[in-house]
Design a protein around this motif. Sequence first.
Motif, mmCIF file in Angstrom:
data_model
loop_
_atom_site.group_PDB
_atom_site.id
_atom_site.type_symbol
_atom_site.label_atom_id
_atom_site.label_comp_id
_atom_site.label_asym_id
_atom_site.label_seq_id
_atom_site.Cartn_x
_atom_site.Cartn_y
_atom_site.Cartn_z
ATOM 1 N N ALA A 27 72.689 15.566 -20.177
ATOM 2 C CA ALA A 27 71.430 14.829 -20.341
ATOM 3 C C ALA A 27 70.220 15.662 -19.931
ATOM 4 O O ALA A 27 69.146 15.541 -20.521
ATOM 5 C CB ALA A 27 71.486 13.540 -19.524
ATOM 6 N N THR A 28 70.366 16.512 -18.905
ATOM 7 C CA THR A 28 69.248 17.367 -18.470
ATOM 8 C C THR A 28 69.190 18.675 -19.245
ATOM 9 O O THR A 28 68.196 19.379 -19.193
ATOM 10 C CB THR A 28 69.380 17.728 -16.978
ATOM 11 N N MET A 29 70.273 19.021 -19.951
ATOM 12 C CA MET A 29 70.492 20.275 -20.642
ATOM 13 C C MET A 29 70.891 21.401 -19.680
ATOM 14 O O MET A 29 71.019 22.563 -20.079
ATOM 15 C CB MET A 29 69.289 20.703 -21.486
ATOM 16 N N ALA A 30 71.136 21.061 -18.407
ATOM 17 C CA ALA A 30 71.662 22.071 -17.483
ATOM 18 C C ALA A 30 73.004 22.594 -17.973
ATOM 19 O O ALA A 30 73.322 23.780 -17.813
ATOM 20 C CB ALA A 30 71.812 21.478 -16.083
ATOM 21 N N ASN A 31 73.800 21.715 -18.561
ATOM 22 C CA ASN A 31 75.106 22.136 -19.056
ATOM 23 C C ASN A 31 74.974 23.260 -20.069
ATOM 24 O O ASN A 31 75.738 24.232 -20.052
ATOM 25 C CB ASN A 31 75.831 20.943 -19.680
ATOM 26 N N LYS A 32 73.981 23.138 -20.955
ATOM 27 C CA LYS A 32 73.794 24.184 -21.948
ATOM 28 C C LYS A 32 73.264 25.448 -21.294
ATOM 29 O O LYS A 32 73.615 26.569 -21.701
ATOM 30 C CB LYS A 32 72.836 23.709 -23.038
ATOM 31 N N GLY A 33 72.442 25.290 -20.259
ATOM 32 C CA GLY A 33 71.986 26.456 -19.521
ATOM 33 C C GLY A 33 73.131 27.194 -18.859
ATOM 34 O O GLY A 33 73.211 28.430 -18.886
ATOM 35 N N LEU A 34 74.053 26.435 -18.252
ATOM 36 C CA LEU A 34 75.240 27.051 -17.660
ATOM 37 C C LEU A 34 76.062 27.762 -18.723
ATOM 38 O O LEU A 34 76.609 28.850 -18.489
ATOM 39 C CB LEU A 34 76.088 25.986 -16.965
ATOM 40 N N GLU A 35 76.147 27.170 -19.916
ATOM 41 C CA GLU A 35 76.917 27.782 -20.999
ATOM 42 C C GLU A 35 76.258 29.066 -21.502
ATOM 43 O O GLU A 35 76.953 30.008 -21.899
ATOM 44 C CB GLU A 35 77.091 26.787 -22.137
ATOM 45 N N VAL A 36 74.938 29.110 -21.505
ATOM 46 C CA VAL A 36 74.243 30.343 -21.882
ATOM 47 C C VAL A 36 74.626 31.465 -20.928
ATOM 48 O O VAL A 36 74.942 32.596 -21.341
ATOM 49 C CB VAL A 36 72.716 30.116 -21.890
ATOM 50 N N ILE A 37 74.598 31.179 -19.629
ATOM 51 C CA ILE A 37 74.945 32.189 -18.631
ATOM 52 C C ILE A 37 76.417 32.582 -18.769
ATOM 53 O O ILE A 37 76.773 33.768 -18.698
ATOM 54 C CB ILE A 37 74.637 31.677 -17.213
ATOM 55 N N GLU A 38 77.271 31.598 -18.987
ATOM 56 C CA GLU A 38 78.692 31.889 -19.163
ATOM 57 C C GLU A 38 78.928 32.772 -20.390
ATOM 58 O O GLU A 38 79.748 33.708 -20.361
ATOM 59 C CB GLU A 38 79.474 30.590 -19.293
ATOM 60 N N ALA A 39 78.221 32.488 -21.488
ATOM 61 C CA ALA A 39 78.381 33.279 -22.707
ATOM 62 C C ALA A 39 78.000 34.732 -22.480
ATOM 63 O O ALA A 39 78.621 35.645 -23.045
ATOM 64 C CB ALA A 39 77.536 32.682 -23.828
ATOM 65 N N ARG A 40 76.962 34.956 -21.653
ATOM 66 C CA ARG A 40 76.570 36.330 -21.369
ATOM 67 C C ARG A 40 77.745 37.129 -20.799
ATOM 68 O O ARG A 40 77.954 38.303 -21.127
ATOM 69 C CB ARG A 40 75.384 36.321 -20.386
ATOM 70 N N TRP A 41 78.543 36.493 -19.911
ATOM 71 C CA TRP A 41 79.658 37.199 -19.264
ATOM 72 C C TRP A 41 80.906 37.202 -20.125
ATOM 73 O O TRP A 41 81.628 38.212 -20.174
ATOM 74 C CB TRP A 41 79.942 36.572 -17.902
ATOM 75 N N LEU A 42 81.187 36.111 -20.810
ATOM 76 C CA LEU A 42 82.391 36.060 -21.639
ATOM 77 C C LEU A 42 82.346 37.070 -22.775
ATOM 78 O O LEU A 42 83.363 37.696 -23.104
ATOM 79 C CB LEU A 42 82.562 34.657 -22.226
ATOM 80 N N PHE A 43 81.174 37.223 -23.381
ATOM 81 C CA PHE A 43 81.073 38.027 -24.596
ATOM 82 C C PHE A 43 80.268 39.312 -24.413
ATOM 83 O O PHE A 43 80.079 40.064 -25.375
ATOM 84 C CB PHE A 43 80.488 37.172 -25.725
#
Length: 379
Positions: A210-226
């Motif tokens: 709802a806050t879009m924090a989840n998508k922010g966390l996913e952006v950071i995670e994507a940086r490391w995963l890929f």
Amino acid sequence: MKRISILGSTGSIGTQTLDIAAFHPERFRVEALAAGTNVDLLAEQANRFRPRLVSVATKELADKLTGMIPEGIRVLYGDEGVREVAAGNDADVVVSAMVGSAGCEPTLAAIDAGKAIALANKETLVAAGAVVTARARRRGVPLIPVDSEHSAIFQSLNGSRIDDVLALTLTASGGSFRDRGRDELADVTVADALKHPNWSMGAKVTIDSATMANKGLEVIEARWLFDVDYDRIRVLVHPESIIHSYVEFYDKSIIAQLGQPDMRVPIQYALTFPDRPLSPASSLDLAALGKLTFRPMDFERYPMIRLAYEAGRAGGTATAVFNAANEIAVARFLAEDIPFQRIESIVESTLAKHDVVAATDLGAIREADAWARDVAKSC
């Protein structure tokens, strides 16, 4: 047969992982389960799947659980129990599905033990991405994403070179309040925020959506995963949650992964990769769906996504502080201690007060995490 252990077996990802194990009994043996305080559900799981080891939060809960499950199943508790479920057994794959930064150290323990990681705990890479990915490389341990967005990227890349990628685009449903402006959020309740339109998730993840924090966390995670920089990671609002994410290559080809919003699909793919056996999920009927809609991410409407990019680009301990402050702020909102929009201002205020240092060891990350929690609690 693949042996699996689950960190967070009574949560949304954990229970759906066990759905997959039950759907494919010839493929999976449940080796160990770790839960928090939901003893009744853990007892049901233990009676059905007969793991060799289970763990709960406290000794009192462990004593209660012992009388509810078959003899011969080891019952542990606390940090030691979680470590044993992560690393002290014969599992081939560890599903890391604990909520929050608490999942970081058991995931590292599993990596050190040489277990393949099916990663659903995004906070592990948000807080300690440099440490976790470096250790996984040294041990030759695969980190296979479970989040629907990262699984979609993983599937869309399908062996392609990351150097050929122009951008990774994560799609976002928009969360519970996607059709409301900021001026309509002042009086929203916890019950309102927990009504996600597309997905069935736990309370913390639903609030983050709802806050879009989840998508922010996913952006950071994507940086490391890929292993891509933040300029090549984009976010697009897609209310139907049918395109789970996509990859655009330099030749302007786009490859996307589509499917029903059912987490059992990415969970199963993480467990069976590279195989694709029959899934319990329903098929997607595009003709019946009719159309898909999209709109650009609005960084003013959703300041948490802006803060996530800022923390990611700042590097070091900034992302651990972003995550820790958000965890505290969400807990305070769920406890009805603060209004919904105060989540954003607590995270922003905490980040503004933080002096970023390198995050090359767990000591610095733990210190930043603890500091951020204290600040966020006192706001």
